[in-house]
Enzyme design. Structure first.
Site, short mmCIF file in Angstrom:
data_model
loop_
_atom_site.label_atom_id
_atom_site.label_comp_id
_atom_site.label_asym_id
_atom_site.label_seq_id
_atom_site.Cartn_x
_atom_site.Cartn_y
_atom_site.Cartn_z
N HIS A 374 0.86 -1.16 -0.06
CA HIS A 374 -0.06 -0.07 -0.07
C HIS A 374 0.84 1.25 -0.17
O HIS A 374 0.27 2.51 0.17
CB HIS A 374 -0.95 -0.26 1.13
N LYS A 565 -7.81 14.19 4.66
CA LYS A 565 -6.98 12.83 4.71
C LYS A 565 -6.00 13.21 5.82
O LYS A 565 -5.90 13.80 6.44
CB LYS A 565 -6.60 12.57 3.47
N ARG A 566 -5.27 11.97 6.04
CA ARG A 566 -4.22 11.99 6.68
C ARG A 566 -3.13 13.13 6.49
O ARG A 566 -2.99 13.44 5.53
CB ARG A 566 -3.49 10.54 6.95
N LYS A 571 0.99 14.34 0.91
CA LYS A 571 -0.37 14.56 0.48
C LYS A 571 -0.52 15.97 0.01
O LYS A 571 -1.62 16.49 -0.39
CB LYS A 571 -1.22 14.07 1.39
N THR A 673 -8.52 6.44 -1.76
CA THR A 673 -10.05 6.10 -1.48
C THR A 673 -10.84 6.98 -1.25
O THR A 673 -12.23 7.08 -1.82
CB THR A 673 -10.14 4.74 -0.43
N LYS A 677 -14.88 8.10 -2.92
CA LYS A 677 -15.90 8.52 -2.29
C LYS A 677 -16.51 9.90 -2.76
O LYS A 677 -17.70 10.01 -3.02
CB LYS A 677 -15.57 8.58 -0.66
#
Length: 903
Positions: A374, A565-566, A571, A673, A677
């Site tokens: 992952h 998100k984290r 990111k 993911t 969504k």
């Protein structure tokens, strides 16, 4: 005591009639649990008791189907897959259970008859804190899809007492508090102490010869703990199938030093118990310290050993010590590198406990282990010091050395004399502190190695595992992630779900590709108006959440621009914040022609030891404070930081979002993911060509995606000779942004706190390419803003995004796992499906009760008889009468009004 099986049917073992699924039966069982199991009466009821009674009522219906599913699997003697994951971010279970049982409406009706609101009762459920991000939520989606597809898959994880921390924001800083999600118990779980397993740590290896003079090994003098299983039902969508998630809780063994206790050494006497329970106490301890690293390794081995012992127990119960068919009937899916101890542990169990020789044991291991990777970040791959590993797991360390020896011999046969390649590929990384490379162990042992998006899988083959791909190309494959539309559309966005079903039917709930039938409706003005109305209602829900949790008022007519998100540098929440500063700078300069009002929402948790991520949160909060307090920004720009981001929050966030921020540095995000969504719910994506963004753009079409930034290949090429300071100097927009940051405009009373961020963008080389991508990002944001101003165009794009999201269902992902890796046969449970709904009289006859005097204090929550009693008017006149009709009022107000503060 045992129940003897004789020719005469044993009434204890005779199946009960199926439980009713109508409102009357649900209400009756609710009352049973409320009065008899929970023992509640007129002297006060904590709000969570209503939720617990309802959960137990629904759990009974799940248990019927659960038992039938297990029986069907056993009768078919089918192949099974065991999904091992250190995280399962299940979220709330109540709405999911009602949806998958098909009793949402009847449950709401039942509670209404009892004077309760389902929404208020549901709010008492705590999110199951068993994961910290996409990995755990993906595992939860996968289990949902396995059950819906009727595949015999069991999940194995850890029952953490404290989940991912609860996040508060104080003066812009993240503050972590324990998330004791089990404080009121978990009514969905069933403890199964009869399947407790014993887990060894420490000690030494004792080599001896057995009666056949074969060398054997015993692991002795170990410090043992117990793994106690708790089972949670995982229902499929209205198909009678209920699979199992088995979670392990750590407990001390029965051994107890009574002499120490009697001598007054209480602390020492219970030290073993405390040490044992630490293993399942907290999700993912901070591994910055040596103790943290050791505890994390203990957790990983605890999960692997308990789960494998459990599977082998089930196998030998049915097949004895015959393992000849084991690899044909069993598959283990390792969800990321965390469960990789399973490789060596299965070897240990087969050899030491069941007497197999090395070769047959290795054939079984190498044909049953499948590995999902992952991450592309090398620092996220599990590596353990050999010193620590040998001290904690001495027998496994010996086995790993033996596996490595055999593997390196194979490498030498393929590439004779290539010493450098042997060193690169070795499971043991040499150096001052030799390390065990767990990802390499998983690749060596696994018969399947998959990435989770097309780009990710390509990069695994070309970069991270390129040597292994050259050796075993047949092992590698891709399984693009997906999410379950049952939770992320049907349950979390009921208004849009109803519009879709009214338009194209309900088949999309189990076949998301059916959403493509919406494409022609994107050209229908009436349908677009309905779509916009649903989105506006969902934005109102999200605005209410932001107001409650952040104290910031969002205008629902503005663009809702969301990144949740984290928090991690790759990111690039920082890029988003710099864009907000750019918009703020434009407003202050009066550059507001053709302006699109925008509300920016950022949310997520930073790992406790990740200082830079915490600085990014602080910067986001400080920028938000400046923007929101400046009258010049009124009606043009708002910003908020959403604290304690979690599954339940995402169920409100994703339906209410207009623009989905998926802006990671290309080549760093495995899949994502959250992007899926948002897409399913009709949000448009602004993103790089990273992870599953590439496939989202392919499905939706490039005209319905706002693309920016360097590609993964360009990122690597760009690093050579890259000078971010020169880029800043050449870009007036970015130069002004950096000047605002460097001047302390957002931290006037906290000098220097953002110096680390500034240096990361300049003197430290801008590793995450934020400066490099800034101008492209600003241009993509301009395009998004212009599109949003064209209401009809934006709505068409929104519909197309949702309509083309079918590929990103976890049902499709699991079908691919099954067809290419697991090879399971779907098994229909011989239980009760959607139609098993006996009438109320039949159900009531099983539980006859006398009718006591009507003295119950709650409206329409009758005692064991048929009568009801009206409640005296509460404050404000709520909850009057005994009919259960109309406004039932707020559950919390009800508690305060009738039972007093602190009830």
């Amino acid at each position: 005591m045992t129940c003897e099986l004789t020719s005469t049917p044993n009434p204890l073992l005779t199946e009960l009639p199926p439980l009713g699924m109508d409102a009357a039966n649900l209400a009756l069982d609710f009352r049973q649990y409320f009065h008899h199991t929970l023992g509640r009466d007129q002297h006060g009821t904590p709000p969570h008791c209503f939720y617990t009674a309802l959960a137990m009522t629904l759990r009974d219906r799940l248990v019927e189907r659960w038992k039938a599913t297990d029986a069907a699997y056993a009768a078919s003697q089918c192949k099974r897959t065991y999904y091992l994951s250190l995280e399962f971010l299940m979220g709330r279970a109540l709405s999911n259970a009602m949806l998958n049982l098909g009793v949402t409406d009847s449950t709401s009706e039942a509670l209404g008859k009892l004077g309760l609101l389902m929404e208020e009762v549901a709010e008492e459920e705590h999110d199951a804190g068993l994961g910290n991000g996409g990995l755990g939520r993906l595992a939860a989606c996968f289990l949902d899809s396995c059950a819906t597809l009727q595949l015999p898959v069991t999940g194995y994880g850890i029952r953490y007492e404290y989940g991912m921390f609860r996040q508060h924001i104080e003066d812009g800083y993240q503050v972590e508090e324990p998330d004791h999600w089990l404080r009121n118990g978990n009514p969905w779980e069933l403890e199964r102490p009869e399947y407790t397993q014993r887990i060894q740590f420490g000690g030494r290896c004792d080599y001896y010869h057995d009666t056949d003079k074969k060398m054997r090994v015993r692991w002795v003098d170990s410090r043992d703990v117990l793994a106690v299983p708790y089972d949670i039902p995982v229902p499929g969508y209205q198909n009678g199938t209920v699979n199992t998630l088995r979670l392990w809780k750590a407990a001390a063994t029965d051994e107890f030093d009574l002499n120490e206790f009697n001598a007054g050494s209480y602390t020492e006497a219970v030290a073993a118990k405390n040490a044992a329970e630490h293993i399942s106490m907290v999700l993912y301890p901070n591994d910055a310290s040596e103790n943290g690293k050791e505890l994390r390794l203990r957790q990983q081995y605890f999960l692997a050993s308990a789960s494998l012992q459990d599977v082998l127990f089930q196998w030998t119960r049915d097949h004895g010590d015959d393992f000849s068919q084991f690899s044909d009937r069993v598959c283990f899916q390792l969800n990321d590198t965390h469960p990789t101890c399973s490789v060596a542990e299965l070897m240990r169990l087969l050899m030491d406990d069941y007497g197999l020789e090395w070769a047959p044991a290795w054939r079984i291991v190498s044909r049953t282990m499948a590995y999902t990777n992952h991450t592309l970040l090398p620092e996220a791959l599990e590596k353990w010091p050999v010193r620590m590993f040998r001290s904690l797991l001495p027998r496994l360390m010996d086995i790993i050395f033996e596996i490595n020896t055999g593997f390196l011999n194979e490498v030498s046969r393929r590439w004779p004399g290539d010493v450098a390649r042997r060193a690169r590929m070795s499971i043991i990384e040499e150096g001052p502190e030799p390390q065990v490379r767990m990802a390499y162990l998983a690749v060596v042992a696994g018969f399947s190695v998959n990435g989770v998006a097309e780009l990710h899988s390509e990069l695994l083959q070309q970069d991270l595992f390129s040597d292994f791909y050259q050796l075993w190309p047949h092992k590698f494959n891709n399984k693009t992630n997906g999410v379950t539309q049952r939770r992320w559309l049907a349950s979390s966005n009921p208004a849009l779900s109803e519009l879709i079903s009214d338009t194209i039917g309900e088949a999309w709930v189990t076949d998301l590709q059916q959403l493509r039938k919406l494409i022609p409706f994107s050209g229908n003005a009436e349908f677009r108006a309905k779509w916009r109305a649903v989105k506006q209602d969902n934005k109102l829900r999200l605005a209410a959440l932001v107001q409650a949790d952040c104290g910031v008022a969002f205008d629902v007519d503005a663009m809702f621009d969301v990144q949740v998100k984290r928090i991690h540098e790759y990111k690039r929440q920082l890029l988003n914040i710099l864009h907000v500063i750019h918009l703020y700078d434009r407003i202050k300069r009066g550059d507001t022609a053709d302006w699109t009002p925008r509300c920016v929402l950022i949310g997520g948790k930073a790992a406790p030891g990740y200082a830079m991520a915490k600085s990014i949160i602080k910067l986001a909060c400080n920028v938000a404070r400046v923007v929101n307090s400046d009258p010049a920004c009124d009606g043009l720009l708002k910003m908020a930081y959403l604290p304690n981001y979690r599954v339940t929050a995402m169920e409100v966030v994703s339906p209410g979002t207009d623009l989905s921020e998926q802006i990671s540095t290309a080549g760093k995000e495995a899949s994502g993911t959250g992007n899926m969504k948002f897409m399913i719910n009709g949000a448009l994506t602004i993103g790089t060509l990273d992870g599953a963004n590439i496939e989202i753009r392919e499905e939706a079409g490039e005209d319905n995606f706002f693309l920016f930034g360097l590609t993964a290949a360009e990122v690597e090429a760009h690093r050579r000779g890259y000078n971010p300071q020169a880029v800043i100097a050449a870009d007036p927009d970015l130069r002004r942004v950096m000047q605002l940051l460097e001047s302390g405009h957002f931290n006037p009373s906290e000098p220097g706190i953002f110096d680390g961020i500034i240096r990361s963008l300049t003197v430290y080389g801008d590793y995450w390419m934020i400066v490099a991508d800034f101008s492209s990002y600003v241009e993509a944001q301009r395009q998004a803003a212009a599109a949003f101003r064209d209401e009809e165009r934006w709505t068409r794009m929104s519909i197309i995004n949702s309509a083309t999201s079918g590929k990103f269902s976890s049902d499709r992902t699991i079908q691919e796992y099954n067809s290419e890796i697991w090879h399971l046969t779907p098994i229909a449970a011989n239980g009760h499906g959607k139609s098993a709904t006996p009438d109320y009289e039949t159900r009531h006859d099983r539980f006859p009760h006398p009718c006591p005097p009507p003295t119950h204090p709650y409206p329409n929550l009758p005692l064991e008889g048929e009568g009801t009693i009206a409640l005296p008017p509460a404050s404000g006149g709520k909850l009057e009468g005994g009919t259960g009709e109309g406004d039932a009022g707020s559950l919390r107000e009800f508690q305060v009004d009738r039972l007093g503060e602190g009830a």
